[in-house]
Write an enzyme that holds these catalytic residues in place. Structure first.
Site, PDB file in Angstrom:
ATOM      1  N   GLU A 156       1.962  30.070 -39.086  1.00 31.67           N
ATOM      2  CA  GLU A 156       1.042  28.947 -39.262  1.00 31.67           C
ATOM      3  C   GLU A 156       0.199  29.164 -40.509  1.00 31.67           C
ATOM      4  O   GLU A 156      -0.098  30.300 -40.879  1.00 31.67           O
ATOM      5  CB  GLU A 156       0.153  28.849 -38.005  1.00 31.67           C
ATOM      6  CG  GLU A 156      -1.054  27.946 -38.086  1.00 31.67           C
ATOM      7  CD  GLU A 156      -0.698  26.477 -38.040  1.00 31.67           C
ATOM      8  OE1 GLU A 156       0.122  26.056 -38.880  1.00 31.67           O
ATOM      9  OE2 GLU A 156      -1.251  25.755 -37.201  1.00 31.67           O
ATOM     10  N   ASP A 157      -0.176  28.062 -41.171  1.00 29.30           N
ATOM     11  CA  ASP A 157      -1.023  28.206 -42.349  1.00 29.30           C
ATOM     12  C   ASP A 157      -2.452  28.578 -41.976  1.00 29.30           C
ATOM     13  O   ASP A 157      -3.036  29.504 -42.520  1.00 29.30           O
ATOM     14  CB  ASP A 157      -1.002  26.942 -43.215  1.00 29.30           C
ATOM     15  CG  ASP A 157      -1.412  25.684 -42.449  1.00 29.30           C
ATOM     16  OD1 ASP A 157      -1.564  25.741 -41.210  1.00 29.30           O
ATOM     17  OD2 ASP A 157      -1.562  24.625 -43.091  1.00 29.30           O
ATOM     18  N   ASP A 160      -7.870  26.465 -37.410  1.00 27.48           N
ATOM     19  CA  ASP A 160      -9.150  25.813 -37.700  1.00 27.48           C
ATOM     20  C   ASP A 160      -9.900  25.629 -36.383  1.00 27.48           C
ATOM     21  O   ASP A 160     -10.632  26.508 -35.948  1.00 27.48           O
ATOM     22  CB  ASP A 160      -8.900  24.486 -38.409  1.00 27.48           C
ATOM     23  CG  ASP A 160     -10.174  23.835 -38.922  1.00 27.48           C
ATOM     24  OD1 ASP A 160     -11.259  24.156 -38.414  1.00 27.48           O
ATOM     25  OD2 ASP A 160     -10.095  22.997 -39.832  1.00 27.48           O
ATOM     26  N   PHE A 211     -13.260  22.958 -46.868  1.00 24.41           N
ATOM     27  CA  PHE A 211     -11.925  22.370 -46.925  1.00 24.41           C
ATOM     28  C   PHE A 211     -11.210  22.948 -48.135  1.00 24.41           C
ATOM     29  O   PHE A 211     -11.616  22.747 -49.276  1.00 24.41           O
ATOM     30  CB  PHE A 211     -11.967  20.847 -47.010  1.00 24.41           C
ATOM     31  CG  PHE A 211     -10.619  20.232 -46.742  1.00 24.41           C
ATOM     32  CD1 PHE A 211     -10.202  19.987 -45.452  1.00 24.41           C
ATOM     33  CD2 PHE A 211      -9.749  19.939 -47.780  1.00 24.41           C
ATOM     34  CE1 PHE A 211      -8.948  19.449 -45.191  1.00 24.41           C
ATOM     35  CE2 PHE A 211      -8.498  19.405 -47.542  1.00 24.41           C
ATOM     36  CZ  PHE A 211      -8.093  19.160 -46.239  1.00 24.41           C
ATOM     37  N   ARG A 224      -0.246  20.758 -52.575  1.00 22.00           N
ATOM     38  CA  ARG A 224       0.697  21.711 -51.982  1.00 22.00           C
ATOM     39  C   ARG A 224       1.342  22.589 -53.054  1.00 22.00           C
ATOM     40  O   ARG A 224       1.742  23.724 -52.778  1.00 22.00           O
ATOM     41  CB  ARG A 224       1.785  20.970 -51.197  1.00 22.00           C
ATOM     42  CG  ARG A 224       1.296  20.273 -49.930  1.00 22.00           C
ATOM     43  CD  ARG A 224       2.469  19.922 -49.032  1.00 22.00           C
ATOM     44  NE  ARG A 224       2.110  19.044 -47.933  1.00 22.00           N
ATOM     45  CZ  ARG A 224       1.614  19.451 -46.758  1.00 22.00           C
ATOM     46  NH1 ARG A 224       1.394  20.733 -46.573  1.00 22.00           N
ATOM     47  NH2 ARG A 224       1.330  18.585 -45.804  1.00 22.00           N
TER      48      ARG A 224
END
Length: 247
Positions: A156-157, A160, A211, A224
């Site tokens: 997973e990136d 959060d 963010f 990206r």
């Protein structure tokens, strides 16, 4: 290759995060790198505030994570499952470092210890714009019947709020059965006040509640293709509010 019993647990969430590089919150941006000191593609130059983590540090950290992961699965075939789309870059580089892990040990040890890994993909989404939507959309790419008895490592990136993994992990556990296992490797853990408390088994960096974009992390599909992880600025939020257009 025959599967073994599920690997031993990594320990408590506190133990997991103690093995993480912590990027401090910082004051006035003193935890970041000026975007003038590293290469930023021209189409993003005016749309990032600063570099939070350079690509070089990301690669070094993934190299160490690959070794930690390999040691946590002795004599076990890992079924790597990429969480699309944000986890794609991490997934690609993690595979590379898992392959090269054995380049640094003797040929005899390598031949005796190398265990192949297998690949799969799953899609999960909880972001809309710059905010986590609170809703988790999961769509399976794989044939779930083939997951029985496998040892899945979700790649997973970012964790959060943690709601995506909180839903996805039990969903997959119902398919792997008692002899399988499901664990999570997340490159980033965001210190969000909205966190449900979920902590991945392997975490690259603990980052501030900002963010961030780049290294396959996006804002409405933009950024990206940015190598570094950067903090988006107001101009970037406005520029890509409706998605990616000709720059």
């Amino acid at each position: 290759m025959a599967q073994t019993d599920p690997p031993a647990s990594e320990g408590s969430p506190v133990d997991a995060l103690s093995k993480t590089i912590v990027i401090p919150d910082g004051e006035n941006g003193d935890n970041t790198i000026s975007d003038n000191l590293l290469f930023i593609p021209p189409h993003y130059t005016d749309y990032v505030d600063s570099v939070l983590i350079s690509n070089g540090l990301i690669q070094d950290r993934i190299c160490k994570l690959a070794r930690d992961i390999r040691q946590a699965y002795p004599q076990t075939t890992i079924h790597l499952m990429c969480v699309l789309k944000g986890g794609a870059a991490f997934f690609h580089d993690l595979q590379h470092h898992l392959r090269t892990y054995h380049d640094y040990i003797s040929p005899l040890e390598s031949s005796q210890s190398y265990i192949p890994f297998t690949l799969d993909f799953i899609k999960a989404k909880s972001y809309s714009g710059t905010e986590s939507s609170g809703r988790v959309e999961v769509s399976d790419i794989s044939d779930l019947s083939k997951l029985k008895n496998r040892h899945i490592l979700l790649v997973e990136d970012m964790v959060d709020t943690g709601r995506t993994m909180q839903r996805l992990v039990p969903h997959l556990e119902t398919h792997v059965g008692e002899k399988g296992s499901v664990r999570v490797a997340s490159l980033f853990d965001k210190r969000s006040p909205l966190s449900c408390g979920y902590v991945a088994d392997f975490t690259g960096f603990s980052i501030p509640n900002k963010f961030v974009v780049g290294y396959c992390l996006d804002y409405n599909e933009a950024y990206r293709d940015l190598n570094h992880v950067c903090v988006i600025n107001d101009a970037g939020i406005e520029k890509f509010r409706t998605g990616v257009h000709d720059c």
